[in-house]
Design a protein around this motif. Sequence first.
Motif, PDB file in Angstrom:
ATOM      1  N   ARG A   1       7.158 -11.339   3.101  1.00  0.00           N
ATOM      2  CA  ARG A   1       8.179 -12.376   3.258  1.00  0.00           C
ATOM      3  C   ARG A   1       9.545 -11.709   3.395  1.00  0.00           C
ATOM      4  O   ARG A   1       9.811 -10.671   2.777  1.00  0.00           O
ATOM      5  CB  ARG A   1       8.158 -13.305   2.040  1.00  0.00           C
ATOM      6  CG  ARG A   1       9.340 -14.259   1.923  1.00  0.00           C
ATOM      7  CD  ARG A   1       9.067 -15.309   0.883  1.00  0.00           C
ATOM      8  NE  ARG A   1      10.298 -15.865   0.314  1.00  0.00           N
ATOM      9  CZ  ARG A   1      10.351 -16.946  -0.452  1.00  0.00           C
ATOM     10  NH1 ARG A   1       9.238 -17.597  -0.755  1.00  0.00           N
ATOM     11  NH2 ARG A   1      11.503 -17.378  -0.924  1.00  0.00           N
TER      12      ARG A   1
ATOM     13  N   GLU B   1      -1.573 -12.157  -2.345  1.00  0.00           N
ATOM     14  CA  GLU B   1      -1.780 -13.489  -2.901  1.00  0.00           C
ATOM     15  C   GLU B   1      -3.249 -13.649  -3.270  1.00  0.00           C
ATOM     16  O   GLU B   1      -4.144 -13.140  -2.574  1.00  0.00           O
ATOM     17  CB  GLU B   1      -1.377 -14.574  -1.902  1.00  0.00           C
ATOM     18  CG  GLU B   1       0.121 -14.752  -1.761  1.00  0.00           C
ATOM     19  CD  GLU B   1       0.492 -15.983  -0.947  1.00  0.00           C
ATOM     20  OE1 GLU B   1       1.295 -16.806  -1.412  1.00  0.00           O
ATOM     21  OE2 GLU B   1      -0.042 -16.117   0.179  1.00  0.00           O
TER      22      GLU B   1
ATOM     23  N   LYS C   1      -5.617  -3.131  -2.195  1.00  0.00           N
ATOM     24  CA  LYS C   1      -4.342  -3.843  -2.035  1.00  0.00           C
ATOM     25  C   LYS C   1      -3.306  -3.302  -3.013  1.00  0.00           C
ATOM     26  O   LYS C   1      -2.128  -3.134  -2.678  1.00  0.00           O
ATOM     27  CB  LYS C   1      -4.542  -5.341  -2.248  1.00  0.00           C
ATOM     28  CG  LYS C   1      -5.457  -5.998  -1.204  1.00  0.00           C
ATOM     29  CD  LYS C   1      -5.721  -7.450  -1.561  1.00  0.00           C
ATOM     30  CE  LYS C   1      -6.677  -8.097  -0.548  1.00  0.00           C
ATOM     31  NZ  LYS C   1      -7.018  -9.475  -0.933  1.00  0.00           N
TER      32      LYS C   1
ATOM     33  N   LEU D   1       1.138 -14.970  -6.510  1.00  0.00           N
ATOM     34  CA  LEU D   1       1.686 -13.834  -5.774  1.00  0.00           C
ATOM     35  C   LEU D   1       2.054 -12.720  -6.738  1.00  0.00           C
ATOM     36  O   LEU D   1       2.614 -12.962  -7.806  1.00  0.00           O
ATOM     37  CB  LEU D   1       2.937 -14.263  -4.996  1.00  0.00           C
ATOM     38  CG  LEU D   1       3.833 -13.142  -4.453  1.00  0.00           C
ATOM     39  CD1 LEU D   1       3.146 -12.395  -3.319  1.00  0.00           C
ATOM     40  CD2 LEU D   1       5.183 -13.694  -3.985  1.00  0.00           C
TER      41      LEU D   1
ATOM     42  N   GLY E   1       0.975 -13.733   6.449  1.00  0.00           N
ATOM     43  CA  GLY E   1      -0.121 -13.186   5.657  1.00  0.00           C
ATOM     44  C   GLY E   1      -1.389 -13.064   6.472  1.00  0.00           C
ATOM     45  O   GLY E   1      -1.550 -13.734   7.499  1.00  0.00           O
TER      46      GLY E   1
ATOM     47  N   GLU F   1       7.742 -15.953   6.452  1.00  0.00           N
ATOM     48  CA  GLU F   1       6.639 -15.319   5.735  1.00  0.00           C
ATOM     49  C   GLU F   1       5.435 -15.174   6.636  1.00  0.00           C
ATOM     50  O   GLU F   1       5.332 -15.830   7.695  1.00  0.00           O
ATOM     51  CB  GLU F   1       6.265 -16.147   4.506  1.00  0.00           C
ATOM     52  CG  GLU F   1       5.734 -17.531   4.847  1.00  0.00           C
ATOM     53  CD  GLU F   1       5.279 -18.327   3.627  1.00  0.00           C
ATOM     54  OE1 GLU F   1       5.409 -17.816   2.512  1.00  0.00           O
ATOM     55  OE2 GLU F   1       4.784 -19.453   3.817  1.00  0.00           O
TER      56      GLU F   1
ATOM     57  N   TYR G   1       0.353 -10.178   1.996  1.00  0.00           N
ATOM     58  CA  TYR G   1       1.420 -11.144   2.216  1.00  0.00           C
ATOM     59  C   TYR G   1       2.739 -10.405   2.390  1.00  0.00           C
ATOM     60  O   TYR G   1       2.972  -9.345   1.803  1.00  0.00           O
ATOM     61  CB  TYR G   1       1.506 -12.078   1.007  1.00  0.00           C
ATOM     62  CG  TYR G   1       2.667 -13.050   1.003  1.00  0.00           C
ATOM     63  CD1 TYR G   1       2.592 -14.259   1.670  1.00  0.00           C
ATOM     64  CD2 TYR G   1       3.845 -12.752   0.306  1.00  0.00           C
ATOM     65  CE1 TYR G   1       3.652 -15.157   1.660  1.00  0.00           C
ATOM     66  CE2 TYR G   1       4.909 -13.642   0.288  1.00  0.00           C
ATOM     67  CZ  TYR G   1       4.801 -14.845   0.963  1.00  0.00           C
ATOM     68  OH  TYR G   1       5.859 -15.731   0.952  1.00  0.00           O
TER      69      TYR G   1
ATOM     70  N   ASP H   1      -5.796 -12.652   5.914  1.00  0.00           N
ATOM     71  CA  ASP H   1      -6.875 -12.832   4.946  1.00  0.00           C
ATOM     72  C   ASP H   1      -8.191 -12.881   5.711  1.00  0.00           C
ATOM     73  O   ASP H   1      -8.225 -12.998   6.945  1.00  0.00           O
ATOM     74  CB  ASP H   1      -6.635 -14.137   4.172  1.00  0.00           C
ATOM     75  CG  ASP H   1      -7.530 -14.247   2.933  1.00  0.00           C
ATOM     76  OD1 ASP H   1      -8.135 -13.236   2.554  1.00  0.00           O
ATOM     77  OD2 ASP H   1      -7.607 -15.346   2.366  1.00  0.00           O
TER      78      ASP H   1
END
Length: 541
Positions: free
Chosen positions: A399, A389, A3, A534, A420, A418, A397, A422
């Motif tokens: 936004r 996050e 990431k 974040l 995301g 926003e 994530y 996961d």
Amino acid sequence: MKKYIFLVLLVVPYLQALSQDEAKIKKVPTTYDRSSLGVFFFNNGNENHSAKFIQKVGGVTFPDKYNNNNFPSVLLKPNFNRAEATAAYDVKKLLEDQKVGLLTLALWYNRQPDGTMSMDVIHQRGRFSATDEDFLRAQTSKRGNAALEDYGNRLVNLSYILTIDVKDIKNVKELGMNNMKGWQANVTGYLYRINFSEDTQNAFYDSWIYSDDSPKVKEEKRKLFEKLNIPLELVTQQSIKVTASQPESTTGLGLLVKPKSEDELMQELAQKSLDELIYQIEMKVEEFKVKTAIHQVKPIRSKIGLKEGLKTDSRFFVYEFVWDEKLNQAIPKRRGVIRATSKIVDNRKEATGDMEVSTFYQVAGRKLEPGYTLQQQNDFGIEITPGVEVGGIGGLYARADLRLGRYLGMKATFVYVEGGIDAGEYFNEKFAFLRYGGGLAKGFQMSRNVELRPYAGVGIERANGEWLTNQSVDYFEVLYFKGGANLALNLKHNFQLVGGVGFYAPISKATDEDNNEYNDWTYYFEDRIGASTLLGIKIMF
């Protein structure tokens, strides 16, 4: 680790592009003269919804920032195929055939039906456009206010014609947008400048009728005027998409806004076609960018306001001119970025030496001083934040924030969306999670380069996994509330490092694709609640 590598790969090319941009020496004019603008809308009455649109053109409000060179009718019938690549040339030819340049000069020189002209309009615009500095300077000269009136002469060369083509008008139902009402259109603007060259000026002044001219000479000059050809030059062409819509009153969001009729939204579409087009053209055309000086600091204030089209959150770059020994000239160094607050003075009057000031707040840079040069730099007001996050809900994530200041008159106010993704393991099975939502945010400038932005909103999280498939369910989803705050640190004026804390809380039962309700979300995914931190970057456009 992957990431964070992902974030680095995003950052490096962007920083390289910024460095290359900073390497260029920017030319920043220190003077600003008020431009004039004549606006035409194409009459496309035979196209979809166009007849309804052109009925609203007469209600469009002209911007305060420009001298108004509009004619009694602002509708123009195109006589060519607007889809062709030569449209800009064809528009120019149409305007010249209609003698728009000559008629514009007739407005400037107050030409009467008998052919006589005067300097009344030029003198009035000269006085109106003059700043306090111009006024005070004029008072020290022998000519006094007459010097301000002559100032209007140089404004004639800043005469522009904006022709607006609004096409492909559709209502939101035709666009497949349910529970909404309103309109959308594609808008193209063609901006031309009158070429009032020295030769053209001489020919124009040869047609000036004096009181002691004989009837024969007057008639000859009238004919000479009618034969004049005032050329136009294409400055820029801009295409945008404009929307004027709102949720139906039967929806939850519709209850939060004042309802408008389809007719009112069409009027809004017409107004936005002009306003948004000019806003983006101002990004390209130097003469349209306001230049002035900082008058005072603590807080930052300057003598511009409604007369210069100033709106809440209007962006300005601040420059100090520094002498460069190698170049043997003063070059501009950007020292900061400021935005207008809602305290904007109504200065739509002639200068008297004591004009009031508008107030600004600083969003980037170093300490600023009185006398530094401000240059208008419109932006799109869009901010993109990719990041990761970690916590109750984590993963990749993203936004996007949209600045609302110039629409609402409230500084540093944003609407955001926003999303995301996961993954997690529950019931000894792997699940994939997708979430998306939106809300409102408010920025608070903690220092020149640090902003705190609290926010609150709602969203939907969806879970997919083999365990659900075995229960004959495609997915589970839940409505959640999210509140928190992000802290942003400037690395550049339009590039920030962002950290923040948000709190996720489910506010509905788990539901499936058929809206059947099940247990609480945490019954299935017990740890998908609570605080998340974040870390990301923010790129502003």
